[in-house]
Write a protein that holds these residues in place. Structure first.
Motif, PDB file in Angstrom:
ATOM      1  N   LEU A  99     -46.539 -61.760 -20.347  1.00 44.15           N
ATOM      2  CA  LEU A  99     -46.576 -60.315 -20.119  1.00 44.15           C
ATOM      3  C   LEU A  99     -46.837 -60.061 -18.632  1.00 44.15           C
ATOM      4  CD1 LEU A  99     -46.584 -57.507 -21.518  1.00 44.15           C
ATOM      5  CD2 LEU A  99     -49.063 -57.749 -21.722  1.00 44.15           C
ATOM      6  N   ALA A 100     -46.089 -59.130 -18.049  1.00 44.26           N
ATOM      7  CA  ALA A 100     -46.270 -58.784 -16.636  1.00 44.26           C
ATOM      8  C   ALA A 100     -46.695 -57.325 -16.540  1.00 44.26           C
ATOM      9  CB  ALA A 100     -44.967 -59.004 -15.874  1.00 44.26           C
ATOM     10  N   GLU A 101     -47.801 -57.080 -15.861  1.00 49.02           N
ATOM     11  CA  GLU A 101     -48.196 -55.705 -15.579  1.00 49.02           C
ATOM     12  C   GLU A 101     -47.597 -55.347 -14.235  1.00 49.02           C
ATOM     13  OE1 GLU A 101     -52.249 -54.040 -15.747  1.00 49.02           O
ATOM     14  OE2 GLU A 101     -52.601 -55.700 -17.151  1.00 49.02           O
ATOM     15  N   VAL A 102     -46.720 -54.337 -14.227  1.00 44.94           N
ATOM     16  CA  VAL A 102     -46.031 -53.987 -12.985  1.00 44.94           C
ATOM     17  C   VAL A 102     -46.502 -52.637 -12.474  1.00 44.94           C
ATOM     18  CG1 VAL A 102     -43.995 -55.376 -13.556  1.00 44.94           C
ATOM     19  CG2 VAL A 102     -44.050 -52.953 -14.190  1.00 44.94           C
ATOM     20  N   ALA A 103     -46.281 -52.408 -11.185  1.00 44.09           N
ATOM     21  CA  ALA A 103     -46.659 -51.132 -10.575  1.00 44.09           C
ATOM     22  C   ALA A 103     -45.788 -50.010 -11.162  1.00 44.09           C
ATOM     23  CB  ALA A 103     -46.461 -51.211  -9.065  1.00 44.09           C
ATOM     24  N   ARG A 104     -46.242 -48.782 -10.981  1.00 37.94           N
ATOM     25  CA  ARG A 104     -45.441 -47.621 -11.352  1.00 37.94           C
ATOM     26  C   ARG A 104     -45.057 -46.890 -10.080  1.00 37.94           C
ATOM     27  NH1 ARG A 104     -45.290 -44.804 -16.129  1.00 37.94           N
ATOM     28  NH2 ARG A 104     -45.962 -42.844 -15.235  1.00 37.94           N
ATOM     29  N   GLY A 105     -43.749 -46.793  -9.856  1.00 39.97           N
ATOM     30  CA  GLY A 105     -43.272 -46.081  -8.676  1.00 39.97           C
ATOM     31  C   GLY A 105     -43.067 -44.611  -8.985  1.00 39.97           C
ATOM     32  N   ASP A 106     -42.674 -43.852  -7.979  1.00 39.06           N
ATOM     33  CA  ASP A 106     -42.498 -42.403  -8.148  1.00 39.06           C
ATOM     34  C   ASP A 106     -41.466 -42.067  -9.233  1.00 39.06           C
ATOM     35  OD1 ASP A 106     -44.367 -42.105  -6.205  1.00 39.06           O
ATOM     36  OD2 ASP A 106     -42.993 -41.358  -4.649  1.00 39.06           O
ATOM     37  N   ALA A 107     -40.372 -42.830  -9.294  1.00 39.60           N
ATOM     38  CA  ALA A 107     -39.323 -42.529 -10.280  1.00 39.60           C
ATOM     39  C   ALA A 107     -39.828 -42.742 -11.701  1.00 39.60           C
ATOM     40  CB  ALA A 107     -38.090 -43.395 -10.034  1.00 39.60           C
ATOM     41  N   ASP A 108     -40.803 -43.646 -11.874  1.00 40.68           N
ATOM     42  CA  ASP A 108     -41.354 -43.895 -13.211  1.00 40.68           C
ATOM     43  C   ASP A 108     -42.273 -42.763 -13.652  1.00 40.68           C
ATOM     44  OD1 ASP A 108     -40.167 -46.469 -13.221  1.00 40.68           O
ATOM     45  OD2 ASP A 108     -41.824 -47.217 -12.002  1.00 40.68           O
ATOM     46  N   LYS A 109     -42.752 -42.000 -12.689  1.00 36.11           N
ATOM     47  CA  LYS A 109     -43.703 -40.920 -13.018  1.00 36.11           C
ATOM     48  C   LYS A 109     -42.981 -39.596 -13.298  1.00 36.11           C
ATOM     49  CE  LYS A 109     -47.110 -43.203 -10.116  1.00 36.11           C
ATOM     50  NZ  LYS A 109     -47.617 -43.289  -8.733  1.00 36.11           N
ATOM     51  N   GLU A 110     -41.670 -39.557 -13.065  1.00 33.49           N
ATOM     52  CA  GLU A 110     -40.868 -38.360 -13.348  1.00 33.49           C
ATOM     53  C   GLU A 110     -40.556 -38.313 -14.836  1.00 33.49           C
ATOM     54  OE1 GLU A 110     -39.576 -35.889 -11.437  1.00 33.49           O
ATOM     55  OE2 GLU A 110     -40.442 -36.602  -9.551  1.00 33.49           O
ATOM     56  N   GLU A 111     -41.157 -37.364 -15.533  1.00 35.40           N
ATOM     57  CA  GLU A 111     -41.049 -37.370 -16.993  1.00 35.40           C
ATOM     58  C   GLU A 111     -39.635 -37.187 -17.518  1.00 35.40           C
ATOM     59  OE1 GLU A 111     -43.649 -35.023 -19.270  1.00 35.40           O
ATOM     60  OE2 GLU A 111     -45.435 -36.169 -18.661  1.00 35.40           O
ATOM     61  N   ASP A 112     -38.831 -36.381 -16.840  1.00 31.55           N
ATOM     62  CA  ASP A 112     -37.480 -36.101 -17.354  1.00 31.55           C
ATOM     63  C   ASP A 112     -36.438 -37.080 -16.822  1.00 31.55           C
ATOM     64  OD1 ASP A 112     -38.740 -33.927 -18.434  1.00 31.55           O
ATOM     65  OD2 ASP A 112     -38.160 -32.581 -16.800  1.00 31.55           O
ATOM     66  N   ASP A 122     -36.592 -45.494  -6.122  1.00 29.65           N
ATOM     67  CA  ASP A 122     -36.856 -44.226  -6.815  1.00 29.65           C
ATOM     68  C   ASP A 122     -35.589 -43.429  -7.122  1.00 29.65           C
ATOM     69  OD1 ASP A 122     -39.621 -44.530  -7.105  1.00 29.65           O
ATOM     70  OD2 ASP A 122     -39.813 -44.270  -4.949  1.00 29.65           O
ATOM     71  N   VAL A 123     -34.752 -44.028  -7.940  1.00 35.81           N
ATOM     72  CA  VAL A 123     -33.531 -43.366  -8.392  1.00 35.81           C
ATOM     73  C   VAL A 123     -33.871 -42.514  -9.617  1.00 35.81           C
ATOM     74  CG1 VAL A 123     -31.141 -43.684  -9.115  1.00 35.81           C
ATOM     75  CG2 VAL A 123     -32.207 -45.342  -7.572  1.00 35.81           C
ATOM     76  N   ILE A 124     -33.516 -41.251  -9.527  1.00 36.97           N
ATOM     77  CA  ILE A 124     -33.875 -40.287 -10.565  1.00 36.97           C
ATOM     78  C   ILE A 124     -32.602 -39.533 -10.986  1.00 36.97           C
ATOM     79  CG2 ILE A 124     -35.207 -38.176 -11.055  1.00 36.97           C
ATOM     80  CD1 ILE A 124     -37.203 -39.230  -8.853  1.00 36.97           C
ATOM     81  N   VAL A 125     -32.384 -39.400 -12.283  1.00 38.96           N
ATOM     82  CA  VAL A 125     -31.295 -38.569 -12.807  1.00 38.96           C
ATOM     83  C   VAL A 125     -31.903 -37.622 -13.829  1.00 38.96           C
ATOM     84  CG1 VAL A 125     -29.116 -38.509 -14.081  1.00 38.96           C
ATOM     85  CG2 VAL A 125     -29.569 -40.388 -12.490  1.00 38.96           C
ATOM     86  N   LYS A 126     -31.712 -36.318 -13.596  1.00 43.15           N
ATOM     87  CA  LYS A 126     -32.254 -35.326 -14.519  1.00 43.15           C
ATOM     88  C   LYS A 126     -31.148 -34.382 -14.962  1.00 43.15           C
ATOM     89  CE  LYS A 126     -36.992 -34.952 -12.881  1.00 43.15           C
ATOM     90  NZ  LYS A 126     -37.999 -34.044 -12.314  1.00 43.15           N
ATOM     91  N   ARG A 127     -31.196 -34.042 -16.231  1.00 41.31           N
ATOM     92  CA  ARG A 127     -30.202 -33.110 -16.779  1.00 41.31           C
ATOM     93  C   ARG A 127     -30.619 -31.675 -16.419  1.00 41.31           C
ATOM     94  NH1 ARG A 127     -30.642 -34.746 -21.660  1.00 41.31           N
ATOM     95  NH2 ARG A 127     -28.850 -36.081 -21.871  1.00 41.31           N
ATOM     96  N   THR A 128     -29.662 -30.920 -15.890  1.00 40.40           N
ATOM     97  CA  THR A 128     -29.937 -29.509 -15.616  1.00 40.40           C
ATOM     98  C   THR A 128     -28.771 -28.683 -16.166  1.00 40.40           C
ATOM     99  OG1 THR A 128     -28.793 -29.482 -13.497  1.00 40.40           O
ATOM    100  CG2 THR A 128     -31.120 -30.072 -13.444  1.00 40.40           C
ATOM    101  N   LYS A 129     -28.917 -27.365 -16.179  1.00 38.45           N
ATOM    102  CA  LYS A 129     -27.809 -26.504 -16.602  1.00 38.45           C
ATOM    103  C   LYS A 129     -26.887 -26.253 -15.416  1.00 38.45           C
ATOM    104  CE  LYS A 129     -28.834 -25.704 -20.875  1.00 38.45           C
ATOM    105  NZ  LYS A 129     -28.018 -26.513 -21.768  1.00 38.45           N
ATOM    106  N   ALA A 130     -25.614 -26.234 -15.672  1.00 38.11           N
ATOM    107  CA  ALA A 130     -24.672 -25.932 -14.604  1.00 38.11           C
ATOM    108  C   ALA A 130     -24.832 -24.490 -14.172  1.00 38.11           C
ATOM    109  CB  ALA A 130     -23.246 -26.183 -15.099  1.00 38.11           C
ATOM    110  N   ARG A 131     -24.535 -24.261 -12.880  1.00 39.05           N
ATOM    111  CA  ARG A 131     -24.690 -22.887 -12.378  1.00 39.05           C
ATOM    112  C   ARG A 131     -23.547 -22.015 -12.856  1.00 39.05           C
ATOM    113  NH1 ARG A 131     -25.252 -25.288  -6.616  1.00 39.05           N
ATOM    114  NH2 ARG A 131     -24.292 -26.891  -7.859  1.00 39.05           N
TER     115      ARG A 131
END
Ligand SMILES: [Ca+2]
Length: 336
Positions: free
Chosen positions: A170-183, A327-336
């Motif tokens: 088992l490896a305990e790894v750090a949490r980066g900013d992208a991991d803290k983005e809930e969506d 910190d690659v983040i993809v979030k679903r949003t509504k189109a304008r």
């Protein structure tokens, strides 16, 4: 943080340690737990391991000639046909989202032998060399599963490899900013679990021209590590891609964010929502890297022909150089 250790130390040492270490969720290297397999050094022969093969011939035996440390190591041989010749053992179940480190010493008898390491259904392949090398890789297990098998298999025909000091932990790894983005629709977007959940691809026709993708603390903008994409002057593109959990729906747009820098400062990096089949089309953000970290954030809208399609987020390097991405983040949003 292990409270048990702190209790045995003078109180002021505990305070000092708390002050010096970012601690859980900080920028520490992975902390590796005890080996989950028994007799990974093969000092007790094949005790604890089963062996199996679907090839015409396949054998597993403990032998002195296969020892890197101690007295014995494993000789794993595969004849022709079938998928592989393997040793394995059952381990304790994992929880969804846990990271494990696979480590082993490996030597091929001639070099070029293909060996697969697998833990609870997630695995990777390495190519052996005719000298001892250390195999070390993090695996991220996104889901819980009934599979609790740790196994090592040689998969190329008529080949023999030597293995020693095999460990799954088992490896305990750090949490980066992208991991803290809930969506965030991506897992391991901060690359703290190596390339776990990301698929590597390079299109070089000659092996020497192939691009590479690794993770390194040099590329860690948050957490401990980040992604490093490299490619030579003549090679083709290099990319990593992660499928999104759901197909694209009508009237959706996607917010894509990443932090990018390059060693030359001219690397072309593309972030694309790419369809998971031919013609591999989809909208992209084109970024020219700078030598300092650059935060990229753009909304990609979805063409009508992509509706109901399964896509992934692809990060690619299209020019010579070395690009670092975190910190690659993809979030679903509504189109304008
Ligand atoms: Ca990171």
């Amino acid at each position: 943080m292990r409270a048990g250790n702190a209790l045995r130390k003078p109180w002021w040492l505990g305070v000092l340690a708390l002050g010096l270490h970012p601690g859980c969720g900080g920028s520490d290297p992975p902390s590796i737990g005890p080996n989950l397999v028994q007799n990974g050094s093969f000092e007790s022969g094949l005790s604890g391991w089963w062996n199996a093969t679907d090839a015409k011939e396949g054998t597993a035996s403990a032998s002195g000639e296969a020892a890197d440390f101690g007295t014995f190591g494993l000789v794993l041989y595969k004849g022709t046909g079938g998928w592989g010749s393997m040793v394995g053992q059952e381990t304790t179940p994992h929880r969804a989202g846990q990271t494990f480190q696979v480590q082993a010493r490996l030597k091929g008898t001639v070099g070029g032998e293909r060996v697969t390491f697998s833990f609870h259904g997630q695995g990777f392949e390495v190519v052996a060399e005719p000298r001892w090398r250390t195999v070390k890789q993090l695996l991220l297990l996104p889901d819980s599963s009934e599979n609790v098998t740790a196994l090592v298999s040689v998969t190329s025909d008529n080949t023999t490899v030597h293995l020693d000091e095999v460990s799954f932990a088992l490896a305990e790894v750090a949490r980066g900013d992208a991991d803290k983005e809930e969506d965030n629709l991506l897992g391991n977007g901060s690359f703290e679990s190596g390339l776990g959940l990301w698929n590597f691809w390079t299109d070089a026709s000659v092996k020497e021209d192939a691009g590479t993708a690794t993770t390194s603390p040099d590329a860690g903008r948050s957490g401990y590590a980040g992604l490093v994409l490299s490619k030579g002057p003549t090679g083709g593109g290099v990319s990593v891609k992660q499928p999104l959990p759901d197909p694209l729906a009508e009237r959706e747009a996607y917010r894509v964010e990443a932090d990018i820098r390059g060693t030359l400062g001219s690397e072309g990096v593309n972030l694309c929502l790419q369809i998971n089949r031919e013609p591999w089309s989809g909208p992209c953000i084109f970024v020219t890297a700078t030598t300092d970290w650059q935060h990229v954030s753009e909304t990609l809208s979805i063409d009508p022909e992509l509706i109901d399609e399964r896509v992934g987020l692809m990060v690619s390097l299209s020019s010579e150089g070395t690009a670092m991405v975190d910190d690659v983040i993809v979030k679903r949003t509504k189109a304008r």
